[in-house]
Design a protein around this motif. Sequence first.
Motif, short mmCIF file in Angstrom:
data_model
loop_
_atom_site.label_atom_id
_atom_site.label_comp_id
_atom_site.label_asym_id
_atom_site.label_seq_id
_atom_site.Cartn_x
_atom_site.Cartn_y
_atom_site.Cartn_z
N GLU A 52 0.80 -1.21 0.00
CA GLU A 52 0.00 0.00 0.00
C GLU A 52 0.85 1.28 0.00
O GLU A 52 0.52 2.25 -0.68
CB GLU A 52 -0.90 -0.04 1.23
N ARG A 74 -1.69 -7.77 -2.40
CA ARG A 74 -1.41 -6.41 -1.94
C ARG A 74 -1.48 -6.39 -0.42
O ARG A 74 -2.45 -6.84 0.18
CB ARG A 74 -2.43 -5.44 -2.50
N THR A 76 -1.36 -4.25 3.24
CA THR A 76 -1.93 -2.97 3.68
C THR A 76 -1.42 -2.55 5.06
O THR A 76 -0.85 -3.34 5.81
CB THR A 76 -3.46 -3.09 3.76
N GLN A 82 2.39 -2.57 5.01
CA GLN A 82 2.22 -1.64 3.90
C GLN A 82 3.50 -1.21 3.21
O GLN A 82 3.44 -0.57 2.16
CB GLN A 82 1.45 -0.40 4.38
#
Length: 105
Positions: A52, A74, A76, A82
Motif C-alpha cells: 500500500e 497487496r 496494507t 504496507q
Amino acid sequence: MEHSDFVRWGIRDAYWHHGVDSPSAFIAEVDRFRLGDSAADIRARTLVFDAEAEGRGQAAELYAALTCPKDYLRFTAEEAAQFHVQPGATAMLTHRLFDWLDDNL
C-alpha cells in the motif's frame, strides 16, 4: 544523507546493488530496467506482491501487463505490512507466499 542514517544507508545500499557511486549514475543505471513489452514474454504463472505505501513501485503496472496466469497480493497498513518487503509483517508475508506456492507448484 548527512541528516539521516537511514537515508544514507538506503542510498549507499542502492548504489552498491547497482555498482554505481553517484546519483546520476544510479538514475542512469535504474533507467535501463524497463519491462516494456517483455511482460508478454513471461509464460510461467507469476505472483506479484505489492504494498500500500510503495510509492515508487510498479507492481500494479507489471500485473496489468502480464498475459500469463497471474496472481496479485497487496499488503496494507491494516495488516502492518504496507511497506516494501513487508518489514512489519514477515510472518504474514511468508505465510501468504508459502500458501501460494503450495497452491501453484
